[in-house]
Scaffold this motif. Structure first.
Motif, mmCIF file in Angstrom:
data_model
loop_
_atom_site.group_PDB
_atom_site.id
_atom_site.type_symbol
_atom_site.label_atom_id
_atom_site.label_comp_id
_atom_site.label_asym_id
_atom_site.label_seq_id
_atom_site.Cartn_x
_atom_site.Cartn_y
_atom_site.Cartn_z
ATOM 1 N N SER A 1 0.837 -1.198 0.000
ATOM 2 C CA SER A 1 0.000 0.000 0.000
ATOM 3 C C SER A 1 0.875 1.253 0.000
ATOM 4 O O SER A 1 1.530 1.553 1.000
ATOM 5 C CB SER A 1 -0.916 -0.009 1.230
ATOM 6 O OG SER A 1 -1.794 1.079 1.201
ATOM 7 N N SER B 1 -7.041 2.408 8.212
ATOM 8 C CA SER B 1 -6.740 1.440 7.153
ATOM 9 C C SER B 1 -6.041 0.219 7.730
ATOM 10 O O SER B 1 -6.349 -0.924 7.365
ATOM 11 C CB SER B 1 -5.865 2.100 6.080
ATOM 12 O OG SER B 1 -6.554 3.160 5.456
ATOM 13 N N THR C 1 -1.858 -5.143 -4.488
ATOM 14 C CA THR C 1 -1.579 -3.713 -4.353
ATOM 15 C C THR C 1 -2.899 -2.969 -4.182
ATOM 16 O O THR C 1 -3.865 -3.222 -4.900
ATOM 17 C CB THR C 1 -0.829 -3.168 -5.577
ATOM 18 O OG1 THR C 1 -1.581 -3.417 -6.769
ATOM 19 C CG2 THR C 1 0.537 -3.831 -5.715
ATOM 20 N N ASP D 1 -4.419 1.129 -2.692
ATOM 21 C CA ASP D 1 -4.104 2.444 -2.143
ATOM 22 C C ASP D 1 -4.435 2.492 -0.654
ATOM 23 O O ASP D 1 -5.356 1.817 -0.184
ATOM 24 C CB ASP D 1 -4.877 3.535 -2.883
ATOM 25 C CG ASP D 1 -4.355 3.747 -4.296
ATOM 26 O OD1 ASP D 1 -3.217 3.321 -4.574
ATOM 27 O OD2 ASP D 1 -5.081 4.338 -5.122
ATOM 28 N N ALA D 2 -3.713 3.340 0.072
ATOM 29 C CA ALA D 2 -3.830 3.393 1.525
ATOM 30 C C ALA D 2 -5.187 3.878 1.999
ATOM 31 O O ALA D 2 -5.580 3.606 3.144
ATOM 32 C CB ALA D 2 -2.733 4.291 2.098
#
Length: 320
Positions: free
Chosen positions: A8, A20, A99, A101-102
């Motif tokens: 991330s 998260s 993969t 995104d944060a």
């Protein structure tokens, strides 16, 4: 069971990072309980030169949470290079990488479907957005236009897929041989040719913070995606030149005809319009060619995509 790594990239994500991490921890516990992944699976947060407290929070999470590892890049290198840095590090510690995104706007429930698809024999699983209602209107419109333009330009990519994907270790090994500096993973990974499939990705709104993908960054990514995988803009310039040559021949015949019949007049307005229009086309053409030359210039220098300042990975929570 596989050892899964979730990579991330993080850039100024202090507002959302702890939330998260909590959601990813719950996901890991659930998948471990279902015996889908091994207990030593982990999330690797890649700090891409953040200017806020992102790295300090990652270090804190690493000390408190056995699932969390961290990677601090020496400077901001951009979203695509940060993902690549995380994947190339995580591939040596895991059997597969996801993969995401944060901000975790992508659908975490799809990760279990990705693992099931891997078990069924797929090495690449793309998260494809089934709805973009959570995105701002400008982003939805620009994304749609971008995917359609890519298709027209002959770029092989997955429609409505961003950077939420599952990659097996053998795919990552092959990906490591791709050394280009103008990195566009959405175009590179389909070129690898491994068995692939898609899962639905239902986008949710950010719980905190704001998107770091500005219009300028989106336009830069679009240019990289087109110019790194297609030479059609160059051919377009050639065809445009041919059209203008043909038009100039017709104008030449018209001028000769006007001289013969005596109706020719020296028109300042038409002359200036022609000069400015043709001059603009010439500048646009030179700019397009220059863009490709600039990319060649970056490639031939073979500079590294990123420099790693610190990695947090040891089981005893030591950094090195």
């Amino acid at each position: 069971m596989i050892k899964l790594a979730i990579v991330s990239p993080c850039y100024n994500e202090e507002e959302v990072l702890e939330q998260s991490a909590a959601r990813l921890t719950a996901l890991f516990d659930e998948l471990v309980g279902k015996e889908k992944i091994s207990a030593d699976s982990f999330v690797l947060f890649v700090n891409d030169g953040s200017k806020d407290r992102t790295w300090n929070i990652i270090k804190k999470l690493h000390k408190e949470n056995p699932y969390v590892k961290g990677m601090n890049l020496a400077r901001n290198v951009g979203h695509q290079s940060a993902i690549m840095a995380g994947m190339m590090t995580a591939k040596d510690w895991s059997d597969a990488v996801v993969t995401i995104d944060a901000d975790l706007q992508d659908d975490l429930n799809a990760i279990e479907e990705m693992i099931d698809a891997y078990t069924a024999g797929y090495d690449v699983v793309y998260g494809v957005k089934v709805s973009r209602q959570a995105d701002p209107l400008l982003k939805r419109l620009s994304a749609t236009a971008f995917y359609k333009l890519q298709r027209r330009m002959g770029v092989e990519s997955i429609y409505n897929h961003a950077d939420f994907r599952f990659l097996s270790r053998r795919v990552l090994e092959q990906l490591s041989h791709y050394q280009e500096r103008n990195l566009y993973l959405r175009g590179i990974i389909p070129l690898l040719g491994f068995p692939s499939t898609t899962v639905d990705d239902v986008i949710r709104e950010r719980t905190a913070g704001s998107s770091k993908y500005t219009l300028r960054k989106m336009l830069g990514l679009a240019l990289d995606g087109i110019t790194s995988f297609s030479v059609k803009p160059i051919y377009g310039i050639v065809y445009l030149g041919i059209i203008f040559v043909f038009i100039s021949i017709l104008i030449g015949f018209y001028v000769l005809y006007s001289l013969i019949v005596g109706t020719a007049e020296h028109g300042w307005a038409s002359l200036m319009l022609s000069v400015w229009f043709v001059g603009g086309v010439v500048l646009m053409s030179i700019g397009a060619v220059g863009l490709y030359i600039g990319k060649i210039y970056k490639e031939v220098k073979h500079r590294p995509l990123y420099n790693v300042e610190e990695v947090l990975c040891d089981e005893d929570k030591q950094s090195h």
